[in-house]
Enzyme design. Structure first.
Site, PDB file in Angstrom:
ATOM      1  N   GLY A   1     -18.915  -6.360  29.577  1.00  0.00           N
ATOM      2  CA  GLY A   1     -19.415  -5.295  30.222  1.00  0.00           C
ATOM      3  C   GLY A   1     -18.364  -4.254  30.561  1.00  0.00           C
ATOM      4  O   GLY A   1     -17.619  -3.965  29.565  1.00  0.00           O
TER       5      GLY A   1
ATOM      6  N   ALA B   1      -2.864   4.430  -2.961  1.00  0.00           N
ATOM      7  CA  ALA B   1      -2.931   3.011  -3.392  1.00  0.00           C
ATOM      8  C   ALA B   1      -3.224   2.036  -2.261  1.00  0.00           C
ATOM      9  O   ALA B   1      -2.261   1.539  -1.650  1.00  0.00           O
ATOM     10  CB  ALA B   1      -1.727   2.674  -4.107  1.00  0.00           C
TER      11      ALA B   1
ATOM     12  N   GLU C   1      -2.669 -17.394   1.095  1.00  0.00           N
ATOM     13  CA  GLU C   1      -2.578 -16.287   1.702  1.00  0.00           C
ATOM     14  C   GLU C   1      -3.891 -15.934   2.410  1.00  0.00           C
ATOM     15  O   GLU C   1      -3.978 -15.858   3.639  1.00  0.00           O
ATOM     16  CB  GLU C   1      -2.089 -15.019   1.002  1.00  0.00           C
ATOM     17  CG  GLU C   1      -0.217 -15.099   0.777  1.00  0.00           C
ATOM     18  CD  GLU C   1       0.153 -14.234  -0.271  1.00  0.00           C
ATOM     19  OE1 GLU C   1      -0.441 -12.866  -0.184  1.00  0.00           O
ATOM     20  OE2 GLU C   1       0.994 -14.314  -0.879  1.00  0.00           O
TER      21      GLU C   1
ATOM     22  N   THR D   1       3.039  -3.701   7.615  1.00  0.00           N
ATOM     23  CA  THR D   1       2.901  -4.516   8.737  1.00  0.00           C
ATOM     24  C   THR D   1       4.470  -5.191   8.997  1.00  0.00           C
ATOM     25  O   THR D   1       4.876  -6.075   8.230  1.00  0.00           O
ATOM     26  CB  THR D   1       1.966  -5.510   8.649  1.00  0.00           C
ATOM     27  OG1 THR D   1       0.714  -4.895   8.315  1.00  0.00           O
ATOM     28  CG2 THR D   1       1.683  -6.182  10.145  1.00  0.00           C
TER      29      THR D   1
ATOM     30  N   GLN E   1     -19.457  -6.648  24.715  1.00  0.00           N
ATOM     31  CA  GLN E   1     -20.846  -6.393  25.500  1.00  0.00           C
ATOM     32  C   GLN E   1     -21.093  -7.332  26.630  1.00  0.00           C
ATOM     33  O   GLN E   1     -21.542  -6.956  27.512  1.00  0.00           O
ATOM     34  CB  GLN E   1     -22.079  -6.877  24.444  1.00  0.00           C
ATOM     35  CG  GLN E   1     -23.222  -6.220  24.859  1.00  0.00           C
ATOM     36  CD  GLN E   1     -23.218  -4.806  25.029  1.00  0.00           C
ATOM     37  OE1 GLN E   1     -22.558  -3.914  24.390  1.00  0.00           O
ATOM     38  NE2 GLN E   1     -24.199  -4.231  25.914  1.00  0.00           N
TER      39      GLN E   1
ATOM     40  N   SER F   1       0.866  -1.391   0.019  1.00  0.00           N
ATOM     41  CA  SER F   1       0.030  -0.033  -0.084  1.00  0.00           C
ATOM     42  C   SER F   1       0.840   1.342  -0.010  1.00  0.00           C
ATOM     43  O   SER F   1       2.072   1.362   0.562  1.00  0.00           O
ATOM     44  CB  SER F   1      -0.920   0.024   1.372  1.00  0.00           C
ATOM     45  OG  SER F   1      -1.885  -1.024   1.100  1.00  0.00           O
TER      46      SER F   1
ATOM     47  N   SER G   1      -6.965  -0.403  -1.865  1.00  0.00           N
ATOM     48  CA  SER G   1      -7.367  -1.475  -2.715  1.00  0.00           C
ATOM     49  C   SER G   1      -7.017  -1.396  -4.310  1.00  0.00           C
ATOM     50  O   SER G   1      -6.822  -2.544  -4.793  1.00  0.00           O
ATOM     51  CB  SER G   1      -9.038  -1.095  -2.655  1.00  0.00           C
ATOM     52  OG  SER G   1      -9.367  -1.325  -1.247  1.00  0.00           O
TER      53      SER G   1
END
Lengths: 249, 383
Positions: free
Chosen positions: B340, B130, B243, B158, B337, B126, B132
């Protein structure tokens, strides 16, 4: 020297045991099974002996239903050389296991047999001792240290009073205690190698051993649930309760 | 046990799980996440156990494992942390690209170094303009004798900043041809003069780290070009299936981790005098979570088996990646959720999944791109 290691398939130590609804035993359906942890220690010790040059071949033996192959495969992936599976659907008692091991020893002629001191399912702590008696071999149970020479084994045992070191003549039976070693996990290269190692299958009939159970299980129940405790206000109150409620003083 | 797997595969799963339990217990995971530090020792333990040898051919020192094997590894790492699965995926995917597209000399040079842990690899595609639209990259490599000179800027790389990392970077070698045709893949050491790395302040994936990379007149030897000049797009396509399915496996593992954590909490946490999991509202939530994760897992392993059989599984795999990543994001959200206010507290692990899950539907192809592809393969190509 050839080493024989006995490995039992038991419910994984992380699993919370549940009693079957009909109280005939514990639930094993859809439960994770693993190698008895004391047997893992036995396999590890055998591998270390082989790595140190004190042994040439390690044979892992398991007895029970088809699933035992997986337990043997675990031993092979850790580093054992080949496996023997005694196929039976009968629930084996320690004496039956010892007799089957005796029959296998007659064929394999190992210099040393290493077993876990007990299995975490029935906690019998009998097989190693029974095997030594049947073979009329020396035994060293609860080993926390093991050193081999050509003809003897020096074994440090964990006994009630502390540690006891004994020398025994080979061939012999050794059972492992928790502190003997820390078992390795199977590395990926060894897992791939284990695919190619052989597991021979035999049966109690082929070994001419009667494995019919001698005990009958009447009922299996959950341990009694602990009742919640009470907080007391004073020593006087405690003494009073011990005297009048519990009636122990 | 699960009859889909062989004895060896069950052992493999067990080994990776034990490895993670020993070298990455919860308190360690919490610490490296808090400190945003790359766990080099954990990576070394993977190397030692042979995790990076698994998917590679025996001819190069690998173990000849299958796609299903790689998925098992990714699932078990992902169960602990989606972030850490990126470390495994980075080196593995890049190495497999070299195995597929590299020359014999390149394979003999790079693969043993990767498997022995001497180097690790990360992917960089990326750019600011650029995402997607990969073909829109503008970083260039221009031939200069037996070198290429790389100039440009990369984003969202990454794991690029880990030590001894080799960046697998896609650049433009021919800006004149149709935009995907002029791309090439280079292997560039991340400490090559002219490279500047900046760790970005992201919402998650703290340990592997996400980087911005500036290339200023970076000289890269020509023998670090993989697959030939202007063949970058082919390199990308060649690895896409494996991948995506392995990435889906990591998402499935992470989703399973969320469900396990939420389930344990629901059994333990008492309100109104009983475990909250015994209230139907929470119980059904957990039942739905477990069901969706099981479905995502089944689809993923079915695809992995298809890849191993040599079938064209692009549509199914795209569905698997889409469904696994969305399921992970969903169960992490529901897990929050159930937890909590504790879930919102950084001392508890659910918020880490919540943060790491959010990128799952964006990275390695957004959910929208996956849907486009699936629809396209159903004959619904955009006009």
């Amino acid at each position: 020297m050839k080493l024989l290691v006995a490995v039992k398939r038991v419910i994984d130590y992380n699993v919370k045991i549940r009693v079957k609804a009909d109280k005939t035993g514990v639930e094993t359906a859809n439960v994770k099974m693993s190698m008895n942890p004391f047997d893992e220690i036995a396999v590890e010790e055998a591998i270390r002996l082989k790595e140190a040059g004190a042994a040439k071949e390690i044979v892992a033996v398991s007895m029970g239903p088809q699933g035992c192959q997986e337990t043997i495969r675990t031993a092979l992936a850790m580093g054992a050389d080949r496996g023997i599976h005694v196929l039976t659907d009968i629930a084996l008692e320690p004496l039956a296991v010892a007799k089957l091991l005796k029959a296998i020893i007659a064929k394999e002629q190992p210099g040393l047999v290493i077993l876990g001191k007990q299995a975490i399912d029935d906690d019998c702590n009998q097989t190693g001792q029974m095997l030594a008696a049947l073979m009329n071999w020396p035994q060293a149970t609860f080993a926390s240290k093991l050193k081999l020479t050509a003809e003897t084994a020096e074994v440090t045992r964990e006994v009630d009073g502390g540690l006891e070191t004994i020398a025994i003549k080979l061939p012999a039976v050794v059972t492992t205690d928790l502190r003997l070693n820390e078992p390795r996990y199977a590395s990926l290269p060894n897992i791939m190698k284990a695919k190619k190692k052989t597991i021979d299958q035999t049966t109690p009939e082929a070994l001419d051993v009667n494995v019919q159970p001698r005990l009958t299980t009447l009922q299996v129940t959950e341990p009694v649930k602990r009742q919640g405790g009470k907080k007391l206000g004073s020593v006087e109150e405690l003494v009073d309760k011990l005297m009048h409620e519990a009636q122990v003083i | 046990m699960d009859s889909r797997f062989s004895e060896e595969q069950n052992l493999l799963r067990d080994t990776v799980a034990k490895l993670m339990a020993k070298h990455c217990p919860p308190e360690f995971m919490r610490r490296i996440d808090r400190e945003q530090s790359y766990p080099y020792m954990l990576y070394d333990s993977w190397v030692e156990a042979g995790l990076f040898r698994m998917p590679f051919a025996e001819a190069y020192g690998g173990l000849g494992g299958s796609t299903v094997d790689a998925c098992i590894i990714a699932e078990e790492i992902g169960r602990v942390s989606a972030d850490l699965s990126m470390m495994y995926g980075g080196s593995t995917f890049c190495g497999l690209n070299v195995q597929r597209k590299g020359s014999e000399e390149q394979k003999a040079y790079w693969l043993p170094r990767l498997m022995s842990g001497e180097i690790r690899m990360s992917i960089s595609m990326s750019e600011p303009d650029a995402g997607s639209d990969v073909g829109a990259i503008r970083t260039t490599a221009v031939r200069d004798g037996d070198h290429y000179i790389v100039n440009g800027q990369k984003l969202w790389a990454t794991g690029a900043g880990a030590k001894n990392n080799v960046i697998n970077v896609y650049v433009k070698t021919d800006p004149k041809v149709h935009y995907r045709q002029g791309m090439s893949l280079f292997l560039v050491d991340n400490d090559t003069p002219g490279i500047e790395l900046r760790k970005l302040d992201m919402l998650g994936r703290y340990c592997t780290g996400t980087y911005e990379i500036f290339f200023k007149d970076v000289r890269v030897p020509a023998d670090r070009l993989i697959g030939g000049e202007n063949k970058g797009w082919e390199c990308i396509l060649s690895g896409l299936q494996v991948e995506r399915v392995v990435a889906a496996a990591a998402d499935v593992g992470s989703a399973e981790g969320c469900v396990e954590m939420a389930l344990a909490y629901a059994k333990d946490r008492k309100q109104f005098g009983r475990p909250i999991g015994t209230f139907q509202a929470i119980a059904h939530m957990l039942a739905d979570m477990a069901t969706e994760v099981a479905a995502a897992r089944a689809l993923m392993y079915q695809c992995a088996a298809m890849v191993d059989q040599g079938e064209d599984a692009l549509k199914d795999i795209t569905m698997a990646k889409l469904f696994a990543s969305e399921t992970y994001a969903k169960v992490a959200n529901l897990g929050m959720q159930i937890f909590g206010a504790y879930g919102y507290n950084k001392e508890f692990d659910m918020q880490r999944h919540y943060r790491d899950a959010r990128i799952a539907t964006v990275a390695a192809g957004t959910s929208q791109v996956q849907r486009n592809l699936i629809a396209g393969l159903m004959g619904l190509k955009a006009q």
